[in-house]
Design a protein around this motif. Structure first.
Motif, PDB file in Angstrom:
ATOM      1  N   LEU A 353       0.866  -1.179   0.000  1.00 45.12           N
ATOM      2  CA  LEU A 353       0.000   0.000   0.000  1.00 45.12           C
ATOM      3  C   LEU A 353       0.900   1.226   0.000  1.00 45.12           C
ATOM      4  N   ASP A 354       0.850   1.974  -1.076  1.00 47.21           N
ATOM      5  CA  ASP A 354       1.765   3.102  -1.269  1.00 47.21           C
ATOM      6  C   ASP A 354       1.235   4.321  -0.508  1.00 47.21           C
ATOM      7  N   ILE A 355       1.707   4.473   0.725  1.00 42.60           N
ATOM      8  CA  ILE A 355       1.299   5.619   1.540  1.00 42.60           C
ATOM      9  C   ILE A 355       2.498   6.404   2.046  1.00 42.60           C
ATOM     10  N   PHE A 396      -5.790 -13.433   6.973  1.00 39.71           N
ATOM     11  CA  PHE A 396      -5.637 -12.313   6.039  1.00 39.71           C
ATOM     12  C   PHE A 396      -5.817 -11.015   6.828  1.00 39.71           C
ATOM     13  N   GLY A 397      -5.170  -9.959   6.326  1.00 37.26           N
ATOM     14  CA  GLY A 397      -5.256  -8.679   7.014  1.00 37.26           C
ATOM     15  C   GLY A 397      -4.164  -7.739   6.573  1.00 37.26           C
ATOM     16  N   LEU A 398      -3.509  -7.110   7.525  1.00 35.83           N
ATOM     17  CA  LEU A 398      -2.502  -6.089   7.251  1.00 35.83           C
ATOM     18  C   LEU A 398      -1.171  -6.458   7.879  1.00 35.83           C
ATOM     19  N   LEU A 399      -0.109  -6.063   7.204  1.00 36.10           N
ATOM     20  CA  LEU A 399       1.245  -6.148   7.755  1.00 36.10           C
ATOM     21  C   LEU A 399       1.675  -4.732   8.095  1.00 36.10           C
ATOM     22  N   VAL A 400       1.760  -4.415   9.380  1.00 35.51           N
ATOM     23  CA  VAL A 400       2.184  -3.085   9.805  1.00 35.51           C
ATOM     24  C   VAL A 400       3.630  -3.154  10.257  1.00 35.51           C
ATOM     25  N   TYR A 490      11.201   4.430  11.024  1.00 33.48           N
ATOM     26  CA  TYR A 490      11.272   5.720  10.338  1.00 33.48           C
ATOM     27  C   TYR A 490      10.855   5.559   8.868  1.00 33.48           C
ATOM     28  N   GLY A 491      11.679   6.038   7.954  1.00 37.03           N
ATOM     29  CA  GLY A 491      11.322   6.002   6.541  1.00 37.03           C
ATOM     30  C   GLY A 491      11.283   4.623   5.936  1.00 37.03           C
ATOM     31  N   ALA A 492      11.774   3.623   6.655  1.00 41.69           N
ATOM     32  CA  ALA A 492      11.792   2.258   6.115  1.00 41.69           C
ATOM     33  C   ALA A 492      10.568   1.446   6.512  1.00 41.69           C
ATOM     34  N   ALA A 493       9.675   2.020   7.288  1.00 42.70           N
ATOM     35  CA  ALA A 493       8.460   1.301   7.687  1.00 42.70           C
ATOM     36  C   ALA A 493       7.440   1.342   6.556  1.00 42.70           C
ATOM     37  N   ARG A 494       6.853   0.194   6.265  1.00 48.98           N
ATOM     38  CA  ARG A 494       5.902   0.078   5.176  1.00 48.98           C
ATOM     39  C   ARG A 494       4.620  -0.604   5.663  1.00 48.98           C
ATOM     40  N   LEU A 495       3.602  -0.572   4.795  1.00 51.75           N
ATOM     41  CA  LEU A 495       2.301  -1.165   5.088  1.00 51.75           C
ATOM     42  C   LEU A 495       1.894  -2.042   3.910  1.00 51.75           C
ATOM     43  N   PHE A 496       1.406  -3.257   4.206  1.00 54.52           N
ATOM     44  CA  PHE A 496       0.999  -4.197   3.174  1.00 54.52           C
ATOM     45  C   PHE A 496      -0.337  -4.833   3.551  1.00 54.52           C
ATOM     46  N   LEU A 497      -1.115  -5.219   2.550  1.00 53.11           N
ATOM     47  CA  LEU A 497      -2.193  -6.178   2.714  1.00 53.11           C
ATOM     48  C   LEU A 497      -1.635  -7.574   2.473  1.00 53.11           C
ATOM     49  N   PHE A 498      -2.201  -8.578   3.146  1.00 54.30           N
ATOM     50  CA  PHE A 498      -1.766  -9.940   2.852  1.00 54.30           C
ATOM     51  C   PHE A 498      -2.949 -10.890   2.966  1.00 54.30           C
ATOM     52  N   ASN A 499      -2.865 -11.963   2.227  1.00 61.07           N
ATOM     53  CA  ASN A 499      -3.859 -13.030   2.284  1.00 61.07           C
ATOM     54  C   ASN A 499      -3.124 -14.355   2.264  1.00 61.07           C
ATOM     55  N   ASN A 500      -3.046 -14.983   3.410  1.00 59.90           N
ATOM     56  CA  ASN A 500      -2.359 -16.267   3.496  1.00 59.90           C
ATOM     57  C   ASN A 500      -3.354 -17.424   3.549  1.00 59.90           C
ATOM     58  N   ALA A 501      -4.619 -17.122   3.259  1.00 60.43           N
ATOM     59  CA  ALA A 501      -5.610 -18.192   3.161  1.00 60.43           C
ATOM     60  C   ALA A 501      -5.367 -19.009   1.901  1.00 60.43           C
ATOM     61  N   THR A 502      -5.888 -20.219   1.903  1.00 58.65           N
ATOM     62  CA  THR A 502      -5.761 -21.065   0.708  1.00 58.65           C
ATOM     63  C   THR A 502      -7.054 -21.144  -0.086  1.00 58.65           C
ATOM     64  N   GLY A 503      -8.184 -20.689   0.507  1.00 59.60           N
ATOM     65  CA  GLY A 503      -9.454 -20.920  -0.156  1.00 59.60           C
ATOM     66  C   GLY A 503     -10.351 -19.720  -0.321  1.00 59.60           C
TER      67      GLY A 503
END
Length: 528
Positions: A353-355, A396-400, A490-503
């Motif tokens: 997520l580009d924030i 599934f959710g967010l990687l903070v 600091y500037g290296a912290a990022r945010l991602f969505l993820f889905n590790n479900a299989t179905g």
């Protein structure tokens, strides 16, 4: 003394320990807290003091009370404020005596006209309460805010134990100097051990506002919360209080205090609430203790912080829990926002997520799932396996607080599973890969969260560098994480969505605000 530090933007350091005696008085929110002025570790416990006009920006004041009498020479411990109908403030607090006996003491403002409450006077007749004969000398602490009964007498409860049974003693008083111990306990739960930092207050069944601590009558339930000394976990239950005999009964005995619901499923303890008459709400704070080592605390010179203040309401949709939510004032820190609409996250994928910088965020997210298979039964899946434990319907959710390389990340996620008894949904936080530092305690937190028919899965996350506060389904389940990333900073912290479900495919809609830092400084007393 700790102020804002490199790892905090808007959380208030409390420097070692627990909150005490919060109140609203003459335009100021007051926070007292246990504080060691000499070190970042436990000892020489005094009362620090800070004030705020909005619960977000804080001004530190001089120390409020020090251990200088025989009845508190080993520490001015936790206490509670009661504001009487005439506006008078009475403060009861636990003192540890010269013989390390826990007693209750009375203090009051030296100058009630002072909105800052700078100076406090200890009642010359202290202690006003000593342990009853059947209570151990070190098992008698943390008086609650008092409430008025129908007979005009004030009641308060104090945590204790008998053997392994956690109990809450009840006292009556008319003047806060002399007390009568009632024969019956407010409540007791075998096997839960010492109850400390007990909290007891009413909630409105169909209301959207908080209630004064003395409120009773139709349409009201009472929350009883205890901090379990044996496990360092805050538990609560909802029940019915009978003012005629000062007994409280849980609605669901299978989820009684200490064996059922947790106030927060993460790094959280010794919470304390108060009624805010200015905005008619009940506000609760909790103590976030450290996950690094004592030597780390000594090196940085401070330890422990308070959560963002939260409002508390009865969940009238489920009828089985409370909901906690960050106070509305946190929104004053919001800066630019970014919206992502219906982002599809396929099984096994991670979506950036580009924030920009992602160290101080307020994230609101909703998730919808599309089942790709038959939805077979999946017994036994919950939070314990973390974000790498894959099943058909999660996680599934967010990687903070994540690094671009994903070498450090903290997943906040949902996991659902179809069982023979229906669908269970869990709300979880996985700290196991939150930091590459070897001496940080990392675990997986979480629990079931009620999801009603027609509701989307939703979460709100407050990120403040090394603290993540996560609210599932409007605050039905809350998790606080204390993490120490080494690369995702600091500037290296990022945010991602993820889905590790299989179905399932996951469709996510998010609104994300960057948050400014709070103003947390000493009060400019020289300018008064």
């Amino acid at each position: 003394m700790c102020r804002n530090t490199f790892s905090l933007g808007y959380h208030l350091c409390d420097e070692n320990s627990m909150i005490a005696g919060p109140l609203f008085y003459k335009g100021w929110y007051h926070l007292f807290y246990q504080y060691n002025p000499d070190s970042a570790v436990w000892g020489n416990i005094t009362w620090g003091h800070a004030v705020s006009a909005d619960l977000i920006h804080w001004l530190y004041l001089p120390i409020a009370m020090v251990p200088d009498q025989w009845y508190d020479i080993n520490g001015v411990w936790t206490g509670s404020a009661t504001i009487l109908p005439d506006g008078q403030i009475v403060m009861l607090y636990t003192g540890s005596t010269d013989k390390s006996v826990q007693v209750q003491n009375l203090a009051y403002p030296a100058d009630p006209s002072d909105p800052l409450l700078l100076d406090w006077v200890k009642y010359p007749g202290n202690p006003v309460l000593v342990p009853p004969r059947h209570i151990g000398p070190k098992d008698f602490r943390d008086p609650t805010t008092a409430w008025a009964g129908p007979d005009g007498k004030w009641r308060l409860t104090i945590g204790s134990k008998i053997g392994k049974t956690g109990i809450s003693l009840v006292y009556q008083t008319t003047d806060f100097k002399t007390y009568e111990l009632l024969d019956e306990y407010l409540h007791a739960v075998p096997g839960t051990g010492m109850w400390e930092c007990v909290d007891f207050y009413p909630v409105a069944i169909n209301g959207s506002v908080g209630l004064d601590t003395s409120a009773t009558g139709p349409g009201i339930k009472h929350v009883l919360k205890a901090s379990l000394d044996d496990t360092k976990v805050d538990h609560y239950a909802i029940g019915t209080y009978n003012p005629a005999n000062d007994k409280w009964t849980p609605d669901n005995p299978e989820e009684d205090v200490g064996i059922g619901l947790k106030w927060d499923y993460g790094r959280y303890y010794a919470s304390k609430s108060f009624y805010d008459p200015y905005k008619k709400r009940r506000i609760v704070w909790g103590w976030i203790n450290e996950t690094d080592t004592e030597s780390d605390d000594l090196e940085k010179g401070w330890a422990s912080v308070q959560t963002i203040p939260r409002t508390v309401l009865y969940d009238n949709k489920t009828g089985s829990n409370v909901v906690q939510w960050p106070v509305e004032e946190i929104e004053s820190l919001r800066q630019n926002s970014t919206v992502f609409e219906e982002v599809v996250v396929e099984p096994g994928s991670v979506v950036p997520l580009d924030i920009g910088v992602a160290t101080q965020l307020d994230i609101s997210a909703e998730f919808e799932t599309e089942l790709l298979g038959s939805g077979a039964m999946e017994e036994g899946y919950g939070c314990s396996g973390g974000a790498i434990d894959r099943s058909a319907m999660g996680p599934f959710g967010l990687l903070v607080n994540a690094h671009d390389s994903l070498s450090e990340l903290t997943p906040i996620f949902f996991r659902s599973s179809n069982t023979t008894k229906g669908t269970n949904t869990y709300f979880c936080a996985d700290e196991t890969r939150s930091s590459l530092a070897p001496d940080v305690f990392k675990q997986v937190h979480g629990s079931k969260v009620p999801v009603l028919q027609g509701e989307k899965l939703s979460m709100r996350i407050l990120v403040d560098h090394s603290i993540v506060e996560s609210f599932g389904q409007g605050g039905r389940t809350v998790i606080t994480s204390r993490i120490y990333p080494t690369k995702a900073i600091y500037g290296a912290a990022r945010l991602f969505l993820f889905n590790n479900a299989t179905g399932v495919n996951v469709k996510a809609t998010l609104k994300i605000w960057r948050l400014n830092s709070a103003f947390i400084h000493p009060f400019p007393l020289d300018q008064i």
